[in-house]
Design a protein around this motif. Sequence first.
Motif, PDB file in Angstrom:
ATOM      1  N   LYS A 140      35.989  58.386  51.107  1.00 20.52           N
ATOM      2  CA  LYS A 140      35.312  58.378  52.401  1.00 20.52           C
ATOM      3  C   LYS A 140      33.810  58.261  52.270  1.00 20.52           C
ATOM      4  O   LYS A 140      33.145  57.583  53.051  1.00 20.52           O
ATOM      5  CB  LYS A 140      35.693  59.637  53.183  1.00 20.52           C
ATOM      6  N   SER A 141      33.237  58.911  51.272  1.00 24.09           N
ATOM      7  CA  SER A 141      31.786  58.924  51.113  1.00 24.09           C
ATOM      8  C   SER A 141      31.279  57.585  50.591  1.00 24.09           C
ATOM      9  O   SER A 141      31.888  56.964  49.722  1.00 24.09           O
ATOM     10  CB  SER A 141      31.369  60.044  50.155  1.00 24.09           C
ATOM     11  N   LEU A 142      30.128  57.162  51.128  1.00 17.81           N
ATOM     12  CA  LEU A 142      29.514  55.913  50.678  1.00 17.81           C
ATOM     13  C   LEU A 142      28.669  56.103  49.430  1.00 17.81           C
ATOM     14  O   LEU A 142      28.347  55.136  48.737  1.00 17.81           O
ATOM     15  CB  LEU A 142      28.634  55.336  51.798  1.00 17.81           C
ATOM     16  N   VAL A 195      35.690  54.498  53.270  1.00 19.88           N
ATOM     17  CA  VAL A 195      36.999  54.277  53.888  1.00 19.88           C
ATOM     18  C   VAL A 195      37.708  55.616  54.001  1.00 19.88           C
ATOM     19  O   VAL A 195      37.921  56.297  52.996  1.00 19.88           O
ATOM     20  CB  VAL A 195      37.854  53.289  53.062  1.00 19.88           C
ATOM     21  N   GLU A 196      38.051  55.999  55.218  1.00 20.28           N
ATOM     22  CA  GLU A 196      38.790  57.248  55.428  1.00 20.28           C
ATOM     23  C   GLU A 196      40.235  56.943  55.783  1.00 20.28           C
ATOM     24  O   GLU A 196      40.542  55.921  56.409  1.00 20.28           O
ATOM     25  CB  GLU A 196      38.142  58.088  56.525  1.00 20.28           C
ATOM     26  N   VAL A 197      41.120  57.833  55.352  1.00 13.49           N
ATOM     27  CA  VAL A 197      42.541  57.698  55.675  1.00 13.49           C
ATOM     28  C   VAL A 197      42.812  58.455  56.964  1.00 13.49           C
ATOM     29  O   VAL A 197      42.500  59.642  57.070  1.00 13.49           O
ATOM     30  CB  VAL A 197      43.410  58.249  54.524  1.00 13.49           C
ATOM     31  N   ALA A 252      31.815  52.816  58.730  1.00 14.38           N
ATOM     32  CA  ALA A 252      30.659  52.138  59.327  1.00 14.38           C
ATOM     33  C   ALA A 252      31.063  51.251  60.496  1.00 14.38           C
ATOM     34  O   ALA A 252      30.485  51.339  61.589  1.00 14.38           O
ATOM     35  CB  ALA A 252      29.926  51.320  58.270  1.00 14.38           C
ATOM     36  N   THR A 253      32.066  50.404  60.291  1.00 15.20           N
ATOM     37  CA  THR A 253      32.449  49.431  61.324  1.00 15.20           C
ATOM     38  C   THR A 253      33.536  49.943  62.256  1.00 15.20           C
ATOM     39  O   THR A 253      33.768  49.330  63.300  1.00 15.20           O
ATOM     40  CB  THR A 253      32.941  48.143  60.665  1.00 15.20           C
TER      41      THR A 253
END
Length: 349
Positions: free
Chosen positions: A33-35, A122-124, A143-144
Amino acid sequence: MATDFVVVGGGIGGAALAGLLGRGGKKVVVLEKSLVAPRLVRPEMLWPGTVELLFSLRPKEFWEREAVLAMRGVEFQNGERTLPFITADVLRDARVQPWFTDPNQTREQLLRLGSFELRRGVEVIAILKEKSRIVGVRTRDTATREEGEVLARYTVGDDGAQSLVRKACGIEMETLAFPVEFLCFGCDWPAAVPSVEASWNQFCAADPTMREVTRNRRFPAGFVRVRRPWGHAPRYGAEGAILMGDAAHPVSPASGQGANMSVADAPVLAELALGNHGDLLAEYERRRRPANARSISPTRTMALALSLPQRLLPFTAFLSIMRLVAARYPSLVRRFLRSASTMFDERVA
């Protein structure tokens, strides 16, 4: 399936597993999840077996330069003076070399191994099922906000004590709160304080450097509050899904077991997967559950001791007892070190 394994969470165990599987030819996707690199505000102790696995993934010299430091001993500070507890001689006689690591760099360098696909930011948001089998995850770009799917033969949950993968497996895990909260903060070590052996009182008295370090920091609001649940899942997964690390067995920092347990899950799971074992989940749990149950025992013991009323066992008395045992019975300390350094290994009876 689009991929062999999708690993939910970029923790130390999941990243090590992805590295081992990718090196063995499996197609692996890690969802984090973290960028940016994680920012855990605490040190972490790794035992020799864990460090050996890290050294197998990247050279020892690399880790020593980037993330690890051999531990030379342990001292207590009672407010007046520094009391040695575990000395370099005890470590040498026990033939055990623990390592302190920067947990942020350890995880970051594992995620950069390059033998698997890493998707950051990306998070689930959901687990995908086909009848009773878990077949992947639904994702959302942080982000999007665009949603997507990752299909995989196996979904690995390394997503912490509140694991979404575990919940999707229908596994209820009873957890207990460790009776002590940890208040942590990070800072650059000031040049005016000569070494980490200086006592905490000396550190706090270093003026004006200390005022510079703790600028605008108030106690306890200025500290990171860490509360640790602990427990052991009754099962390590379901059809198409496998749990590891804190998703299966969260613990306190007692005896430095948490990260070591998680990393120890990885080579067993990788060995079975690369060998195309017919019943991967059952064999993985058969091999790992006894070792993980042993590794939870220090947390259980410390939770019981720290839950006692202070009038029965004041913390200063607790430290004094430990110091006395270490001074008079170094053989007990050596035995403890040997036990703590191997109890997460399924090969240890």
